[in-house]
Write a protein that holds these residues in place. Structure first.
Motif, mmCIF file in Angstrom:
data_model
loop_
_atom_site.group_PDB
_atom_site.id
_atom_site.type_symbol
_atom_site.label_atom_id
_atom_site.label_comp_id
_atom_site.label_asym_id
_atom_site.label_seq_id
_atom_site.Cartn_x
_atom_site.Cartn_y
_atom_site.Cartn_z
ATOM 1 N N GLY A 113 6.898 -1.830 3.924
ATOM 2 C CA GLY A 113 5.772 -1.567 3.022
ATOM 3 C C GLY A 113 5.010 -2.840 2.681
ATOM 4 N N ALA A 114 5.763 -3.921 2.411
ATOM 5 C CA ALA A 114 5.128 -5.202 2.075
ATOM 6 C C ALA A 114 4.330 -5.730 3.268
ATOM 7 C CB ALA A 114 6.187 -6.214 1.646
ATOM 8 N N GLU A 115 4.912 -5.576 4.439
ATOM 9 C CA GLU A 115 4.244 -6.004 5.669
ATOM 10 C C GLU A 115 2.897 -5.288 5.844
ATOM 11 O OE1 GLU A 115 4.447 -8.606 8.689
ATOM 12 O OE2 GLU A 115 6.300 -8.239 7.582
ATOM 13 N N LEU A 116 2.877 -3.996 5.502
ATOM 14 C CA LEU A 116 1.669 -3.186 5.692
ATOM 15 C C LEU A 116 0.767 -3.174 4.459
ATOM 16 C CD1 LEU A 116 3.274 -0.051 7.444
ATOM 17 C CD2 LEU A 116 2.060 -1.949 8.550
ATOM 18 N N GLY A 117 1.288 -3.652 3.329
ATOM 19 C CA GLY A 117 0.526 -3.570 2.082
ATOM 20 C C GLY A 117 0.400 -2.137 1.577
ATOM 21 N N VAL A 118 1.479 -1.380 1.742
ATOM 22 C CA VAL A 118 1.458 0.054 1.414
ATOM 23 C C VAL A 118 2.703 0.380 0.606
ATOM 24 C CG1 VAL A 118 1.663 2.357 2.442
ATOM 25 C CG2 VAL A 118 0.176 0.680 3.512
ATOM 26 N N ASN A 119 2.557 1.312 -0.319
ATOM 27 C CA ASN A 119 3.663 1.827 -1.109
ATOM 28 C C ASN A 119 4.391 2.867 -0.255
ATOM 29 O OD1 ASN A 119 5.041 2.088 -3.462
ATOM 30 N ND2 ASN A 119 3.251 2.715 -4.664
ATOM 31 N N LEU A 120 5.355 2.408 0.560
ATOM 32 C CA LEU A 120 5.822 3.239 1.673
ATOM 33 C C LEU A 120 7.206 3.853 1.455
ATOM 34 C CD1 LEU A 120 4.963 3.997 4.643
ATOM 35 C CD2 LEU A 120 6.435 2.127 5.382
ATOM 36 N N LEU A 121 7.325 5.112 1.835
ATOM 37 C CA LEU A 121 8.615 5.809 1.832
ATOM 38 C C LEU A 121 8.834 6.424 3.208
ATOM 39 C CD1 LEU A 121 8.085 7.764 -1.512
ATOM 40 C CD2 LEU A 121 9.763 5.936 -1.198
ATOM 41 N N LEU A 122 10.100 6.536 3.593
ATOM 42 C CA LEU A 122 10.423 7.186 4.868
ATOM 43 C C LEU A 122 11.175 8.474 4.583
ATOM 44 C CD1 LEU A 122 11.746 4.073 6.871
ATOM 45 C CD2 LEU A 122 9.404 4.960 6.781
ATOM 46 N N LYS A 123 10.647 9.592 5.073
ATOM 47 C CA LYS A 123 11.354 10.875 4.966
ATOM 48 C C LYS A 123 12.157 11.031 6.242
ATOM 49 C CE LYS A 123 12.317 15.138 3.564
ATOM 50 N NZ LYS A 123 13.502 15.321 2.681
ATOM 51 N N ARG A 124 13.488 10.981 6.118
ATOM 52 C CA ARG A 124 14.348 10.799 7.279
ATOM 53 C C ARG A 124 14.779 12.124 7.912
ATOM 54 N NH1 ARG A 124 16.249 5.567 7.918
ATOM 55 N NH2 ARG A 124 16.664 6.389 9.996
#
Ligand code: PLP
Length: 339
Positions: free
Chosen positions: A27-38
């Motif tokens: 997320g930090a790499e992309l600048g996004v508040n990122l979650l992974l739905k597995r």
């Protein structure tokens, strides 16, 4: 809830809910508040998104008295492998009618990856040169089954018919429940579209549930206009199956900018995305589906498409075994210079 899934026959093939994981380094790499739905994580048959569809598809097949299942796919089909595993568990005969649709050959593509697992799960594998031969093979298998007194259920490519789409309506209800538990409001779901059932289920259920959730679809098999037509028609037919009016789908966008030369052909951006996910989170993508969706995610993030207040959920649909079909190519790509 405005739809009721309990009235559809269903078999249990997975452990639900699947994890919704933070991905802080990526997320930090992309600048996004990122979650992974597995949705790649499940015990049966090495997991993947087709298990959700197969819970309803095989539920219906068993309710109709089927003892034999026929389905279709490319040589490295994840859908075929998950169908083979589910049939093994349920004691059904599984016939996989596979075609060489992807311009790849050699031992890795033809004798590794999903193909190994198809054989381990006891599927009968029929390799055809194209659509015409696969049609003939299907008819022959149906006739053979009839002569032996067996009852056949035929499942379309990717399990993408309205019954299969119910699996991703259920998945989306599950995910929206996880949003509520975690206090997530505004969100965006990134999903690959191959045969279309997954994206159709996500698009339909988010519309019906009326949450502030947008859906970003990355094409992996067909151009955007074709993909949109497939998604709209599958979502509409599934709404009717659920007994609700087809909603407008103005919360989705479909992008084919990372499709590259076509289905099953990875591009440099795809290998870069595999490297990025692998090296920031230890998460494996596949070069056919999730790698293309991740390449689209990377492009959207770089363009500044996401707003800081929203959570972006990358739906990881699985496909790890298929990676081994591209093993030598992947090693070469990972060896090339990169972050
Ligand atoms: C089949 C598949 C998809 C695409 O899902 P559709 O419902 O066919 O659009 C995405 N990812 C993986 C790993 C798959 O096997």
């Amino acid at each position: 809830m405005i739809f009721d899934l309990d009235r559809f026959p269903r078999v249990a093939l997975g452990h639900w809910p699947t994890p919704l994981d933070d991905a802080p380094r990526l997320g930090a790499e992309l600048g996004v508040n990122l979650l992974l739905k597995r949705d790649d994580v499940n015990a049966l048959g090495a997991g993947g998104n087709k298990l959700r569809k197969l819970e309803f598809l095989l539920g219906a097949a068993l309710a109709e008295g089927a003892d034999t299942v026929i389905t279709f796919g490319a040589l490295q089909t994840n859908h075929g492998r998950q169908t083979a595993a589910a049939c093994a568990k349920l004691g059904l005969r599984c016939e996989l009618v596979l075609t060489a649709k992807v311009p790849r050959s050699g031992d890795a593509y033809e004798r590794s990856g999903n193909i190994v697992l198809d054989h381990i799960f006891g599927a009968r594998v029929h390799i055809c040169s194209g659509g015409e031969e696969s049609g003939r093979t299907h008819d022959k298998l149906v006739a053979e089954a009839a002569a032996e007194g067996r009852t056949v259920a035929t499942i379309p490519v990717g399990g993408s018919d309205p019954v299969g789409v119910l699996g991703y309506v259920a998945a989306t209800a599950e995910l929206v429940g996880q949003f509520a538990e975690r206090g997530i409001g505004k969100a965006r779901i990134v999903v690959p579209q191959g045969s279309g059932g997954t994206a159709a289920g996500v698009a339909l259920a988010t519309a019906l549930l009326g949450r502030p959730v947008a859906v970003d679809v990355a094409c992996v098999g067909h151009p955007a206009d074709e993909s949109l037509a497939t998604l709209t028609s599958l979502a509409g037919d599934t709404a009717r199956l659920l007994g609700v009016a087809p909603p407008t789908l103005d919360h989705i966008r479909i992008d084919d900018s990372t499709l590259g030369p076509g289905y099953g052909v990875p591009t440099t951006e795809v290998w870069d995305a595999l490297r990025l996910f692998g090296r920031t989170e230890g998460v494996v993508l596949d070069p056919v589906y999730t790698g293309k969706a991740a390449a689209a995610l990377v492009g959207w993030a770089a363009r500044g498409d996401f707003d800081a207040a929203e959570h972006v959920v990358f739906l990881h649909t699985g496909g790890l075994p298929g990676l081994y079909g591209y093993g030598p190519e992947a090693v070469e790509a990972m060896g090339a210079a990169g972050p």
